[in-house]
Design a protein around this motif. Structure first.
Motif, mmCIF file in Angstrom:
data_model
loop_
_atom_site.group_PDB
_atom_site.id
_atom_site.type_symbol
_atom_site.label_atom_id
_atom_site.label_comp_id
_atom_site.label_asym_id
_atom_site.label_seq_id
_atom_site.Cartn_x
_atom_site.Cartn_y
_atom_site.Cartn_z
ATOM 1 N N VAL A 518 8.003 -70.288 -26.989
ATOM 2 C CA VAL A 518 7.259 -69.031 -27.017
ATOM 3 C C VAL A 518 8.046 -68.004 -27.816
ATOM 4 C CG1 VAL A 518 6.337 -67.131 -25.651
ATOM 5 C CG2 VAL A 518 6.144 -69.464 -24.813
ATOM 6 N N PHE A 519 7.385 -67.409 -28.807
ATOM 7 C CA PHE A 519 7.901 -66.250 -29.517
ATOM 8 C C PHE A 519 6.994 -65.071 -29.173
ATOM 9 C CE2 PHE A 519 9.903 -68.953 -33.068
ATOM 10 C CZ PHE A 519 11.160 -68.821 -32.512
ATOM 11 N N LYS A 541 3.574 -77.473 -27.742
ATOM 12 C CA LYS A 541 2.985 -76.151 -27.601
ATOM 13 C C LYS A 541 3.897 -75.098 -28.214
ATOM 14 C CE LYS A 541 0.960 -75.111 -23.753
ATOM 15 N NZ LYS A 541 0.724 -74.725 -22.341
ATOM 16 N N ILE A 542 3.370 -74.357 -29.160
ATOM 17 C CA ILE A 542 4.076 -73.243 -29.796
ATOM 18 C C ILE A 542 3.206 -72.003 -29.621
ATOM 19 C CG2 ILE A 542 5.090 -72.348 -31.916
ATOM 20 C CD1 ILE A 542 5.174 -75.279 -32.902
ATOM 21 N N ILE A 543 3.696 -71.043 -28.858
ATOM 22 C CA ILE A 543 2.921 -69.842 -28.563
ATOM 23 C C ILE A 543 3.499 -68.669 -29.348
ATOM 24 C CG2 ILE A 543 2.169 -68.250 -26.767
ATOM 25 C CD1 ILE A 543 2.335 -70.511 -24.785
ATOM 26 N N LEU A 544 2.679 -68.075 -30.181
ATOM 27 C CA LEU A 544 3.043 -66.859 -30.913
ATOM 28 C C LEU A 544 2.274 -65.708 -30.279
ATOM 29 C CD1 LEU A 544 2.876 -68.212 -34.590
ATOM 30 C CD2 LEU A 544 4.837 -68.161 -33.039
ATOM 31 N N LEU A 552 2.965 -64.071 -42.421
ATOM 32 C CA LEU A 552 2.194 -65.079 -41.697
ATOM 33 C C LEU A 552 0.732 -64.676 -41.634
ATOM 34 C CD1 LEU A 552 4.498 -65.849 -38.623
ATOM 35 C CD2 LEU A 552 4.305 -67.137 -40.742
ATOM 36 N N THR A 553 -0.128 -65.652 -41.750
ATOM 37 C CA THR A 553 -1.555 -65.470 -41.534
ATOM 38 C C THR A 553 -2.025 -66.491 -40.503
ATOM 39 O OG1 THR A 553 -2.177 -67.002 -43.306
ATOM 40 C CG2 THR A 553 -1.901 -64.672 -43.889
ATOM 41 N N ARG A 554 -3.058 -66.142 -39.777
ATOM 42 C CA ARG A 554 -3.571 -67.055 -38.753
ATOM 43 C C ARG A 554 -4.000 -68.380 -39.373
ATOM 44 N NH1 ARG A 554 -6.060 -66.758 -33.587
ATOM 45 N NH2 ARG A 554 -5.505 -64.563 -33.462
ATOM 46 N N GLY A 562 -1.425 -76.955 -36.741
ATOM 47 C CA GLY A 562 -2.585 -77.594 -36.138
ATOM 48 C C GLY A 562 -2.859 -77.075 -34.735
ATOM 49 N N ASP A 563 -3.277 -77.975 -33.844
ATOM 50 C CA ASP A 563 -3.648 -77.576 -32.492
ATOM 51 C C ASP A 563 -2.443 -77.374 -31.585
ATOM 52 O OD1 ASP A 563 -2.835 -80.166 -32.303
ATOM 53 O OD2 ASP A 563 -4.660 -80.943 -31.382
ATOM 54 N N ARG A 564 -1.242 -77.499 -32.126
ATOM 55 C CA ARG A 564 -0.054 -77.258 -31.302
ATOM 56 C C ARG A 564 0.232 -75.776 -31.130
ATOM 57 N NH1 ARG A 564 5.057 -80.583 -33.184
ATOM 58 N NH2 ARG A 564 4.498 -79.807 -35.254
ATOM 59 N N VAL A 565 -0.315 -74.936 -32.000
ATOM 60 C CA VAL A 565 -0.010 -73.512 -31.969
ATOM 61 C C VAL A 565 -1.100 -72.758 -31.214
ATOM 62 C CG1 VAL A 565 -1.177 -72.963 -34.135
ATOM 63 C CG2 VAL A 565 0.724 -71.534 -33.358
ATOM 64 N N ILE A 566 -0.671 -71.767 -30.422
ATOM 65 C CA ILE A 566 -1.572 -70.865 -29.716
ATOM 66 C C ILE A 566 -1.175 -69.447 -30.110
ATOM 67 C CG2 ILE A 566 -2.405 -70.063 -27.483
ATOM 68 C CD1 ILE A 566 -1.621 -72.759 -26.325
ATOM 69 N N ILE A 567 -2.110 -68.720 -30.707
ATOM 70 C CA ILE A 567 -1.838 -67.372 -31.186
ATOM 71 C C ILE A 567 -2.494 -66.377 -30.243
ATOM 72 C CG2 ILE A 567 -2.088 -65.761 -33.100
ATOM 73 C CD1 ILE A 567 -2.228 -68.156 -34.981
ATOM 74 N N HIS A 568 -1.681 -65.526 -29.628
ATOM 75 C CA HIS A 568 -2.171 -64.500 -28.712
ATOM 76 C C HIS A 568 -2.060 -63.141 -29.403
ATOM 77 C CE1 HIS A 568 -1.136 -67.127 -24.970
ATOM 78 N NE2 HIS A 568 -2.037 -67.656 -25.748
ATOM 79 N N ASP A 569 -3.164 -62.445 -29.497
ATOM 80 C CA ASP A 569 -3.160 -61.097 -30.051
ATOM 81 C C ASP A 569 -4.081 -60.236 -29.202
ATOM 82 O OD1 ASP A 569 -5.598 -62.088 -30.759
ATOM 83 O OD2 ASP A 569 -5.130 -62.303 -32.879
ATOM 84 N N GLU A 570 -4.477 -59.083 -29.708
ATOM 85 C CA GLU A 570 -5.333 -58.202 -28.921
ATOM 86 C C GLU A 570 -6.686 -58.841 -28.639
ATOM 87 O OE1 GLU A 570 -4.409 -55.533 -27.468
ATOM 88 O OE2 GLU A 570 -2.404 -55.694 -28.304
#
Length: 580
Positions: A518-519, A541-544, A552-554, A562-570
């Motif tokens: 998690v970053f 699982k890589i959580i940004l 960086l762009t989404r 791929g599907d390993r990344v989870i991007i959390h924003d507003e």
């Protein structure tokens, strides 16, 4: 070509074996399955035969339409868990909502055991008690949270437990009240208009779990009525009540209580264990205790382990507590406690370090404690040392330190090094510690000595809010080869080069064990960093979370990981507020 087209259009529901069809349908969401029911009568008959598909149903108001309502009516007798989100029984919002509530009220859900209503509105012609009449014989778990516009109408606990006699778990709504105004002294429930009046002689022997979190202060008489109304409670979470009620709860329930969360926040992610799965959590870090962590530690004799059937408190989390009551409670259950979380904010009396230390010195050895969380101990360094000396170095595997000043007493970190079975370390925000001491602690885990019996750290979460979380410290974390989960939160002094070196070191030294990273608010993450992470095969699982970087762009991140990344924003936060 014709043969290929025929193979593609084959009716798999009709011709494939039922076992294969079941596996395929498991990939569909419930709302998608509702649409499949309308394909043909043959599909509908065969799909309805799969009881497992319809056991758990989640519906949001935006998804409601006549197709969903008709399908729900067909499978209602198979549903065991039903979650309704923002479903309105008022025709002005969505006429389909009224039809769903009528299905519940009229007893269509014959096997419903768990009902979760979030931001719901009951049709005007009846109240929540009429609704529960339709599932009273089967319901064992109930969660209610009306919208704020409806919370001025109180919901009475006595009415709920009197109607749902099998109820074992109840999440009380914010507008909960203990009992309605007395209007009748009959031994039976009487209906007055649209309100069910329950006499005060009602007791619930089946209720085992209760969460009470009202909007305002919880009166003392409400707590006293709960302990008499629900004599068999095993897990209790109660908020905003006076300190004296801790003694009342302990005196009434004694050793039968297994879980107690007293005036502590539900949103604290560190209060998570096999005993608190039923508490709704908001994941803000990768720390999450699993059932396997409560198995027998290596090298311990079975005779030394606590038996599950032994009575006594296993989980305790208290906030704003009276010192004498809390210490007495811990002392009484020192042999059975497995998880303990203490927040020292607004304790009664003179909260001096010497007096608090003397109180906790009366506690014996916490021989079975697995998880320890300490919060807001800024001016209590000796107390922290005393509590750490009371735990068993052979059993404690998770330690959470939040809002603590460790720089004034340098005995704490050496005590942490002695925890030979420590697997999970969380250093939260507003925690102060000497930089060199923290480096030595991290290097202790990254360079274990064969003769020191040092623990194999599996999870680490560090917040840089008040810590000097720089490139050197980050690199020391990357050198811990046993880590499975890493969470880096809000670092203030990390450079882009440092993050690149951190990810490169992980790829070189830790590619075999690392599972989650998690970053959070790490704004120096670059494509180079993510390329190194993409080379770690077991990193699933890589959580940004709230990462703002011009590099960086989404779309680019998703293409790389791929599907390993989870991007959390507003946008993610808005989605959580809708579904959680």
């Amino acid at each position: 070509m014709t043969g290929a087209s025929s193979a593609i259009r084959i009716d798999f529901v009709k011709y494939l074996p039922i076992e294969i069809v079941s596996v395929i349908l498991d990939y569909f969401e419930v709302l998608e399955l509702f649409k499949l029911l309308g394909v043909s009568r043959a599909w509908k008959n065969r799909l309805l035969a799969f009881n497992k598909l319809w056991s758990n149903v989640i519906i949001h108001d935006d998804d409601l339409n006549l197709i969903v309502v008709d399908a729900l009516a067909d499978i209602a007798h198979k549903v065991e868990r039903l979650k309704l989100r923002s479903v309105w029984g008022d025709d002005t919002k969505n006429p389909c909502g009224r039809k769903i509530f009528n299905l519940i009220k009229n007893g269509a859900f014959l096997t419903l055991e768990r009902l979760d209503l979030m931001d719901y509105t009951i049709p005007r012609e009846y109240d929540i008690y009429h609704l529960l009449d339709g599932v009273a014989n089967t319901l064992i778990s109930l969660k209610l949270k009306p919208p704020e516009s409806e919370q001025f109408h109180p919901i009475y606990l006595e009415n709920i437990v009197s109607i749902c006699k099998r109820l074992e778990q109840f999440w009380c709504p914010p507008n909960i009240a203990v009992s309605p105004p007395p209007r009748s002294f009959s031994t039976q429930a009487i209906i007055h208009g649209n309100t069910t009046i329950i006499p005060t002689t009602v007791t619930s022997t089946s209720l085992k779990q209760l969460i009470v979190d009202p909007d305002g202060h919880t009166p003392d008489h409400f707590v006293k009525r709960i302990v008499s109304l629900c004599p068999n409670i095993r897990r209790l979470s109660i908020q905003r009540c006076s300190h004296q009620m801790l003694d009342v709860i302990q005196q009434h329930y004694g050793n039968q209580l297994q879980y107690l969360l007293f005036n502590a926040s539900h949103g604290t992610s560190w209060a998570s264990s096999c005993y608190s799965k039923w508490v709704p959590q908001v994941e803000i870090c990768v720390i999450a205790q699993q059932q396997e962590q409560y198995q027998k530690p290596e090298g311990r004799d079975n005779n030394k382990l606590i038996r599950r059937e032994e009575k006594g408190l296993r989980y305790l989390s208290v906030y704003q507590f009276p010192k004498s009551s809390c210490v007495s409670l811990i002392h009484q259950h020192e042999k059975t406690l497995e998880e303990l979380h203490l927040s020292f904010v607004w304790m009664d009396g003179q909260m001096t370090d010497e007096a608090t230390t003397a109180a906790f010195e009366t506690i014996g050895k916490l021989t079975n404690l697995r998880v320890l969380g300490l919060d807001c101990c800024f001016h209590l360094p000796q107390t922290v040392v005393t509590i750490l000396t009371r735990v068993s170095v052979e059993t404690l595997h998770s330690l959470y330190l939040i809002s603590i000043d460790l720089s004034t007493d340098r005995r704490v970190l050496p005590l942490i090094k002695q925890l030979t079975h420590l697997k999970h370390l969380f250093v939260g925000s507003m925690t102060k510690v000497d930089y060199n001491d923290l480096i030595q602690l991290i290097e202790h885990f990254s360079n274990p000595s064969p003769t020191s019996n040092s623990s194999c750290l599996q999870t680490i979460s560090i917040s840089g809010n008040d810590l000097i979380l720089d490139d050197r410290l980050l690199l020391a974390i990357a050198r811990i080869r046993t880590l499975k989960k890493i969470s880096i939160i809000d670092p203030r002094q990390i450079t882009e080069k440092g993050v690149d070196q951190f990810c490169r070191t992980l790829q070189r030294l830790n590619s075999g064990s690392l599972r989650s990273l998690v970053f959070e608010r790490v704004h120096t993450v670059s494509n180079t960093s993510l390329q190194y992470l993409a080379l770690i095969p077991n990193l699933k699982k890589i959580i940004l979370r709230y990462v703002k970087s011009n590099k960086l762009t989404r779309e680019g991140v998703t293409k790389l990981l791929g599907d390993r990344v989870i991007i959390h924003d507003e946008a993610y936060r808005s989605t959580c507020q809708r579904y959680l």
